[in-house]
Design a protein around this motif. Structure first.
Motif, mmCIF file in Angstrom:
data_model
loop_
_atom_site.group_PDB
_atom_site.id
_atom_site.type_symbol
_atom_site.label_atom_id
_atom_site.label_comp_id
_atom_site.label_asym_id
_atom_site.label_seq_id
_atom_site.Cartn_x
_atom_site.Cartn_y
_atom_site.Cartn_z
ATOM 1 N N TYR A 35 47.494 53.376 37.872
ATOM 2 C CA TYR A 35 46.429 54.068 38.614
ATOM 3 C C TYR A 35 45.182 54.234 37.753
ATOM 4 C CZ TYR A 35 43.789 57.981 40.552
ATOM 5 O OH TYR A 35 42.772 58.793 41.016
ATOM 6 N N THR A 36 45.381 54.642 36.497
ATOM 7 C CA THR A 36 44.245 54.855 35.597
ATOM 8 C C THR A 36 43.506 53.551 35.336
ATOM 9 O OG1 THR A 36 45.441 56.662 34.523
ATOM 10 C CG2 THR A 36 43.533 55.768 33.361
ATOM 11 N N MET A 37 44.241 52.471 35.107
ATOM 12 C CA MET A 37 43.612 51.167 34.890
ATOM 13 C C MET A 37 42.809 50.748 36.116
ATOM 14 S SD MET A 37 46.580 48.918 33.030
ATOM 15 C CE MET A 37 46.953 49.105 31.283
ATOM 16 N N ALA A 38 43.405 50.912 37.295
ATOM 17 C CA ALA A 38 42.731 50.510 38.527
ATOM 18 C C ALA A 38 41.481 51.349 38.772
ATOM 19 C CB ALA A 38 43.695 50.637 39.701
ATOM 20 N N LYS A 39 41.582 52.631 38.511
ATOM 21 C CA LYS A 39 40.437 53.524 38.702
ATOM 22 C C LYS A 39 39.309 53.171 37.741
ATOM 23 C CE LYS A 39 39.154 58.420 38.881
ATOM 24 N NZ LYS A 39 39.638 59.814 38.678
ATOM 25 N N ASN A 40 39.643 52.946 36.487
ATOM 26 C CA ASN A 40 38.630 52.582 35.495
ATOM 27 C C ASN A 40 37.977 51.237 35.812
ATOM 28 O OD1 ASN A 40 39.180 54.904 34.090
ATOM 29 N ND2 ASN A 40 40.402 53.920 32.507
ATOM 30 N N ASN A 55 51.944 48.865 44.893
ATOM 31 C CA ASN A 55 51.544 48.874 43.480
ATOM 32 C C ASN A 55 51.543 47.462 42.888
ATOM 33 O OD1 ASN A 55 54.301 48.432 43.237
ATOM 34 N ND2 ASN A 55 54.733 50.414 42.313
ATOM 35 N N GLY A 56 52.326 46.555 43.487
ATOM 36 C CA GLY A 56 52.279 45.163 43.054
ATOM 37 C C GLY A 56 50.929 44.532 43.348
ATOM 38 N N TYR A 57 50.313 44.965 44.445
ATOM 39 C CA TYR A 57 48.982 44.471 44.799
ATOM 40 C C TYR A 57 47.956 44.925 43.762
ATOM 41 C CZ TYR A 57 44.650 43.944 47.484
ATOM 42 O OH TYR A 57 43.383 43.612 47.892
ATOM 43 N N ILE A 58 48.039 46.185 43.343
ATOM 44 C CA ILE A 58 47.118 46.709 42.327
ATOM 45 C C ILE A 58 47.327 45.994 40.996
ATOM 46 C CG2 ILE A 58 46.468 48.749 41.006
ATOM 47 C CD1 ILE A 58 45.537 48.836 43.879
ATOM 48 N N LEU A 59 48.582 45.823 40.614
ATOM 49 C CA LEU A 59 48.877 45.080 39.380
ATOM 50 C C LEU A 59 48.292 43.681 39.462
ATOM 51 C CD1 LEU A 59 50.357 44.570 36.686
ATOM 52 C CD2 LEU A 59 52.396 44.009 38.030
ATOM 53 N N GLY A 60 48.440 43.054 40.621
ATOM 54 C CA GLY A 60 47.930 41.700 40.798
ATOM 55 C C GLY A 60 46.428 41.613 40.664
ATOM 56 N N LEU A 61 45.706 42.586 41.215
ATOM 57 C CA LEU A 61 44.245 42.585 41.097
ATOM 58 C C LEU A 61 43.808 42.670 39.637
ATOM 59 C CD1 LEU A 61 43.086 44.927 44.016
ATOM 60 C CD2 LEU A 61 42.888 42.443 43.883
ATOM 61 N N LEU A 62 44.459 43.535 38.883
ATOM 62 C CA LEU A 62 44.126 43.651 37.460
ATOM 63 C C LEU A 62 44.475 42.363 36.715
ATOM 64 C CD1 LEU A 62 45.463 47.276 36.864
ATOM 65 C CD2 LEU A 62 43.068 46.565 36.669
ATOM 66 N N ALA A 63 45.626 41.781 37.039
ATOM 67 C CA ALA A 63 46.056 40.556 36.356
ATOM 68 C C ALA A 63 45.154 39.378 36.687
ATOM 69 C CB ALA A 63 47.500 40.236 36.733
ATOM 70 N N GLU A 64 44.594 39.360 37.893
ATOM 71 C CA GLU A 64 43.708 38.263 38.278
ATOM 72 C C GLU A 64 42.481 38.205 37.376
ATOM 73 O OE1 GLU A 64 42.919 38.894 42.396
ATOM 74 O OE2 GLU A 64 44.904 38.201 43.033
ATOM 75 N N ARG A 65 41.896 39.363 37.110
ATOM 76 C CA ARG A 65 40.728 39.394 36.223
ATOM 77 C C ARG A 65 41.118 38.961 34.806
ATOM 78 N NH1 ARG A 65 37.493 44.918 35.009
ATOM 79 N NH2 ARG A 65 39.492 45.411 34.050
ATOM 80 N N SER A 66 42.270 39.435 34.341
ATOM 81 C CA SER A 66 42.735 39.083 33.003
ATOM 82 C C SER A 66 43.023 37.589 32.900
ATOM 83 C CB SER A 66 43.997 39.889 32.666
ATOM 84 O OG SER A 66 43.759 41.274 32.763
ATOM 85 N N TYR A 67 43.708 37.058 33.896
ATOM 86 C CA TYR A 67 44.064 35.639 33.901
ATOM 87 C C TYR A 67 42.809 34.771 33.903
ATOM 88 C CZ TYR A 67 46.400 31.307 35.296
ATOM 89 O OH TYR A 67 46.875 30.014 35.346
#
Length: 202
Positions: A35-40, A55-67
Motif C-alpha cells: 500500500y505504501t509503495m503504491a501510494k508513494n 493486491n496482485g494488480y497493485i503489485l503488477g502495476l509497480l512491477a511494470e514500471r520496474s521491469y
C-alpha cells in the motif's frame, strides 16, 4: 473425555490459532508495504493492496514500471496477475478443471516471484537476489518483511541509475516523486531507463 484427549484438542487448537495469527500478521505487513509503495508511486486506489487478488494488480502495476526501467520492454504484470488469480479461484470450484487450476496457480506463483524480483531490484538494488531467495524459501513471511523494509525507498526507476544509494522517501511530494499520478501520464515517463524512451500508459 479423557485428559489426554482434551490435551490433544487443546494443542491442535493452539497450533491453529498460532497459524491463523501468523498468517494474519504476514498479510497485514505485506499489505502495508504494498500500500505504501503504491501510494508513494501515485497509483490510483492504493487501498486495493489490502484486498486479496486485487493486491496482485497493485503489485503488477509497480512491477511494470520496474521491469520497463531495467529492460526497456513492457510486461502486463498487473493484468496477468489479476485475471490469472481470478481464473484460478473460480476454476478451483469447477469440477474436472480444479486440478488444472492448481497447476495454473503454481505457474502464477512463479510469475509473481518474477514480478517481485524486478520490484526488489527497483527498490532494493543489490539485494534483489537475496530477497527473492528468501521469498522462495520463507514465502509470505519474507515477502512481507522485504516489502516493509523497502516501502519508503525512492526506487531506481525514479532516482536514476547513476545514484548508488537511494534516499528514503520523505513525503511531502505533490504528487509523489514529483511526477504526475498514474493515469495522467505514463509511469515510465522519465529519463532513467536504459533506452531513454518513454513507455506507453498501462
Amino acid at each position: 473425555m479423557s485428559s489426554s484427549y482434551a490435551a490433544a484438542v487443546a494443542a491442535v487448537g493452539g497450533v491453529l490459532i498460532f497459524v491463523l495469527l501468523f498468517a494474519a500478521a504476514c498479510y497485514i505487513l505485506y499489505s502495508i508495504g504494498l500500500y505504501t509503495m503504491a501510494k508513494n508511486a501515485g497509483i490510483p486506489n492504493p487501498w486495493l493492496a489490502w484486498i486479496p487478488i486485487a493486491n496482485g494488480y497493485i503489485l503488477g502495476l509497480l512491477a511494470e514500471r520496474s521491469y520497463y526501467t531495467f529492460t526497456g520492454k513492457q510486461m502486463p504484470f498487473s493484468k496477468i496477475l489479476l485475471w490469472g488469480y481470478i481464473g484460478v479461484f473460480v476454476g478451483s470450484f469447477i469440477p474436472f478443471i480444479s486440478a488444472l487450476a492448481g497447476l495454473a496457480g503454481i505457474a502464477l506463483m512463479v510469475f509473481q516471484l518474477i514480478a517481485l524480483f524486478y520490484l526488489y531490484k527497483d527498490y532494493a538494488p543489490g539485494k534483489e537476489v537475496l530477497y527473492i531467495v528468501l521469498s522462495v524459501i520463507f514465502s509470505s513471511l519474507a515477502q512481507a518483511i522485504c516489502l516493509m523494509l523497502s516501502r519508503n525507498t525512492v526506487p531506481v526507476s525514479v532516482t536514476g541509475f547513476g545514484q548508488q544509494v537511494q534516499p528514503s522517501y520523505q513525503g511531502g511530494y505533490q504528487p509523489p516523486y514529483n511526477a504526475q499520478p498514474y493515469g495522467q501520464q505514463p509511469p515510465y515517463n522519465n529519463s532513467n531507463n536504459q533506452n531513454g524512451n518513454n513507455g506507453p500508459e498501462m
